[in-house]
Scaffold this motif. Structure first.
Motif, PDB file in Angstrom:
ATOM      1  N   LEU A   1      65.444  72.191  25.323  1.00 11.08           N
ATOM      2  CA  LEU A   1      65.238  73.570  24.855  1.00 11.08           C
ATOM      3  C   LEU A   1      63.827  74.085  25.122  1.00 11.08           C
ATOM      4  O   LEU A   1      63.642  75.238  25.495  1.00 11.08           O
ATOM      5  CB  LEU A   1      65.526  73.671  23.352  1.00 11.08           C
ATOM      6  CG  LEU A   1      66.965  73.903  22.902  1.00 11.08           C
ATOM      7  CD1 LEU A   1      66.975  74.273  21.424  1.00 11.08           C
ATOM      8  CD2 LEU A   1      67.650  74.976  23.720  1.00 11.08           C
ATOM      9  N   ALA A   2      62.841  73.270  24.893  1.00 15.72           N
ATOM     10  CA  ALA A   2      61.458  73.708  25.106  1.00 15.72           C
ATOM     11  C   ALA A   2      61.228  73.961  26.596  1.00 15.72           C
ATOM     12  O   ALA A   2      61.780  73.254  27.443  1.00 15.72           O
ATOM     13  CB  ALA A   2      60.488  72.648  24.590  1.00 15.72           C
ATOM     14  N   GLN A   3      60.467  74.981  26.893  1.00 19.74           N
ATOM     15  CA  GLN A   3      60.198  75.327  28.289  1.00 19.74           C
ATOM     16  C   GLN A   3      58.699  75.459  28.495  1.00 19.74           C
ATOM     17  O   GLN A   3      58.017  76.123  27.715  1.00 19.74           O
ATOM     18  CB  GLN A   3      60.881  76.654  28.657  1.00 19.74           C
ATOM     19  CG  GLN A   3      62.399  76.605  28.626  1.00 19.74           C
ATOM     20  CD  GLN A   3      62.993  75.703  29.702  1.00 19.74           C
ATOM     21  OE1 GLN A   3      62.505  75.661  30.825  1.00 19.74           O
ATOM     22  NE2 GLN A   3      64.031  74.970  29.353  1.00 19.74           N
ATOM     23  N   ASP A   4      58.209  74.833  29.560  1.00 19.09           N
ATOM     24  CA  ASP A   4      56.794  74.946  29.937  1.00 19.09           C
ATOM     25  C   ASP A   4      55.867  74.628  28.763  1.00 19.09           C
ATOM     26  O   ASP A   4      54.852  75.305  28.543  1.00 19.09           O
ATOM     27  CB  ASP A   4      56.484  76.354  30.472  1.00 19.09           C
ATOM     28  CG  ASP A   4      57.363  76.705  31.672  1.00 19.09           C
ATOM     29  OD1 ASP A   4      57.630  75.802  32.487  1.00 19.09           O
ATOM     30  OD2 ASP A   4      57.780  77.877  31.772  1.00 19.09           O
TER      31      ASP A   4
END
Ligand code: FES
Ligand code: FES
Length: 193
Positions: free
Chosen positions: A114-117
């Motif tokens: 889910l987490a991005q960058d």
């Protein structure tokens, strides 16, 4: 098949034969079981393709946890009753404990994806901001379900959120905080998980 033959078979061999046959029938695109009793299964998880050799009976949850070391998805009941194992397949929430890995055709998103960058997903951040967990065991499944709930358009009222999150149980009863987190995150969510 005679009654005598069946009597000679062990219960385990009957179950194994049935399970292998069922899985192959349900997933004709997969190759036939190899001599070792495994199937080659390709899973696209969090944007990465994995080719696994799996027992045809392996659930998506066990494939993620035991074969890919993605242990964020939790095994609560293993019977489709608690929602702790919820992941997204092609953007739709599924109970990974009730899903055969060999049946999965779309991309899988787990809590780890889910987490991005380096930034938490708005729903993850909202769960932290609203203290929407205590022990945290149900939380990955709650968050994945909450993301899907918003994308489905089922977060338009408190009652609607409660209804469409009712498959995710929380033994710590953090429900009011989970509701607050979902309402907070919904307007800030990206179009897709
Ligand atoms: S572990 Fe899948 S629903 Fe409980
Ligand atoms: S936070 Fe403990 S079960 Fe939900």
């Amino acid at each position: 098949m005679t009654a005598g033959f069946i009597a000679d078979m062990t219960r385990r061999s009957v179950l194994e034969t049935f399970a292998a046959g069922s899985a192959v029938a349900a997933h004709p695109a997969q190759a036939a079981p190899a001599a070792s009793g495994t199937l080659p299964v390709t899973l696209n998880v969090n944007g990465k393709a994995h080719v696994l050799a799996l027992d045809p009976r392996t659930t998506l949850l066990d494939a993620l946890r035991e074969h890919l070391d993605l242990t964020g998805s939790k095994k609560g009941c293993d019977h489709g009753q608690c929602g702790a194992c919820t992941v997204l397949v092609d953007g739709r929430r599924v109970l990974s404990c009730l899903t055969l890995a060999a049946s999965v055709r779309g991309p899988v998103t787990t809590i780890e994806g889910l987490a991005q960058d380096g930034s938490l997903h708005p729903m993850q951040q909202a769960f932290i901001d609203h203290d929407a967990f205590q022990c945290g065991y149900c939380t990955p499944g709650q968050i994945m379900s909450a993301v899907a709930c918003v994308h489905e358009g089922h977060a338009r009222s408190d009652d609607e959120i409660r209804e469409y999150m009712s498959g995710n149980l929380c033994r710590c009863a953090a429900y009011p905080n989970i509701l607050a987190a979902i309402k907070d995150a919904a307007p800030r969510m990206p179009d897709k998980a």
